[in-house]
Design a protein around this motif. Structure first.
Motif, PDB file in Angstrom:
ATOM      1  N   ASP A   1      37.932  38.295  39.919  1.00  0.00           N
ATOM      2  CA  ASP A   1      38.111  37.309  38.676  1.00  0.00           C
ATOM      3  C   ASP A   1      37.723  38.352  37.465  1.00  0.00           C
ATOM      4  O   ASP A   1      37.202  37.635  36.402  1.00  0.00           O
TER       5      ASP A   1
ATOM      6  N   ASP B   1      34.529  30.547  46.099  1.00  0.00           N
ATOM      7  CA  ASP B   1      35.803  30.706  46.274  1.00  0.00           C
ATOM      8  C   ASP B   1      36.366  32.272  46.778  1.00  0.00           C
ATOM      9  O   ASP B   1      37.806  32.333  46.774  1.00  0.00           O
ATOM     10  N   HIS B   2      35.716  32.874  46.989  1.00  0.00           N
ATOM     11  CA  HIS B   2      36.025  34.424  47.473  1.00  0.00           C
ATOM     12  C   HIS B   2      35.388  34.655  48.734  1.00  0.00           C
ATOM     13  O   HIS B   2      35.506  35.919  49.139  1.00  0.00           O
TER      14      HIS B   2
ATOM     15  N   HIS C   1      33.508  39.915  44.528  1.00  0.00           N
ATOM     16  CA  HIS C   1      32.140  39.215  44.011  1.00  0.00           C
ATOM     17  C   HIS C   1      32.032  38.053  44.924  1.00  0.00           C
ATOM     18  O   HIS C   1      32.567  37.774  45.830  1.00  0.00           O
TER      19      HIS C   1
HETATM   20 ZN   LIG Z   1      34.156  34.243  40.172  1.00  0.00          ZN
END
Ligand SMILES: [Zn+2]
Ligand SMILES: [Zn+2]
Length: 291
Positions: free
Chosen positions: A222, A122-123, A118
């Motif tokens: 997540d 933080d990805h 997603h």
């Molecule tokens: Zn997330």
């Protein structure tokens, strides 16, 4: 392995964790609004790798690098350095992530594929880095895969971090012609399969890996954040956009992973992020048993 990295074999495939940062000693209620202070103490198996003896949690930001069928695949490349972000522990950081990535034997120019579960900040961070004042792609030859529904939802998000992420981490990849929009349910070839796991975000997906051995692996993204959610299936993360859908997804995904005997790789799991699921004594959920 060098500091800040860990590695597992999945049949003929190999998965490496490259750590950006880990925070320990977090009160459960900080990220799980429904959690009481003692929740982790009721699951003693969480200590010492996932919680301390006072029931405070650890969480990690890490990317998984998959080597499979001749390809190098980066999954969810963390927060990145030098970003304007609203949370102080993510703002204007200077982590040795790329140094760890290279020390583990990887060259950013040799990455074939970047997969995003997603588009939270933080990805996607290391997809770009600053060069002469401009944000430019880090993995210069890689196809960067984005789930269409997730791109749409991200584009409609006017939050300060979402706008910043769009500008410094997503748009430069599209502008460079390195982006490819796909469905959440897509066979990526080479034993990799993306599968929808919505709820945390509208286009969230998790990644299954079959390396041709006895055991398949699952990279959660997540869909769950911490091993405590294997036992406490109702526990919603603070930023789950649709908590009810996220709960249903967690239950389904964990059931699938347990039935498959999969090696579960938790994207935010600290210290020992790879493990298998064993049914809890009460039969209500699972314990996460690190390998
Ligand atoms: Zn997330
Ligand atoms: Zn995350």
């Amino acid at each position: 392995m060098t500091e800040g990295t860990q590695r597992w074999e999945i049949g003929s495939a190999r998965v490496t964790s490259v750590v950006e940062a880990q925070n320990d000693g977090i009160p459960p209620g900080f990220f799980f609004p429904d959690a009481d202070e003692g929740i982790a103490l009721r699951h003693p198996w969480l200590a010492p790798h996932f919680a301390d003896d006072q029931g405070r949690l650890g969480l990690r930001v890490q990317a998984f690098v998959i080597e499979s069928a001749g390809r190098t695949v980066v999954v969810d490349p963390c927060v990145g350095n030098g970003r304007d972000r609203s949370l102080p522990f993510w703002n204007q950081q200077d982590w040795p992530f790329m140094e760890r990535f290279r020390a583990a034997g990887f060259d950013p120019d040799d990455v074939d594929l970047v997969v995003h579960t997603h588009l939270h900040l933080d990805h996607v961070g290391w997809d770009t880095h600053r060069d002469d004042g401009r944000w430019v792609p880090t993995f210069t030859r890689a196809r960067h895969l984005y789930v269409g529904a997730e791109v749409e939802a991200q584009a409609a998000d006017g939050g300060v971090d979402a706008v910043a992420v769009r500008g410094d981490s997503i748009e430069p990849i599209f502008a460079a012609g390195l982006a490819e929009t796909i469905d959440a349910d897509t066979d990526l070839g080479g034993g990799l399969r993306l599968a929808p796991t919505t709820g945390h975000t509208p286009g969230h997906a998790s990644l299954w890996l079959d390396g041709g051995g006895e055991r398949v692996a699952l990279i959660t993204g997540d869909a769950l954040h911490h091993p405590i959610q294997c036992s406490e299936l109702e526990l919603a993360w603070v930023s789950d956009e649709d908590p009810a859908e996220a709960r249903a997804t967690r239950r389904r995904l964990l059931t699938e992973a347990a039935d498959a005997g999969a090696l579960v790789l938790g994207t935010h799991f600290p210290t020992r992020p790879a493990g298998t699921l064993t049914a809890d004594e009460d039969g209500a959920g699972w314990r996460f048993v690190p390998v």
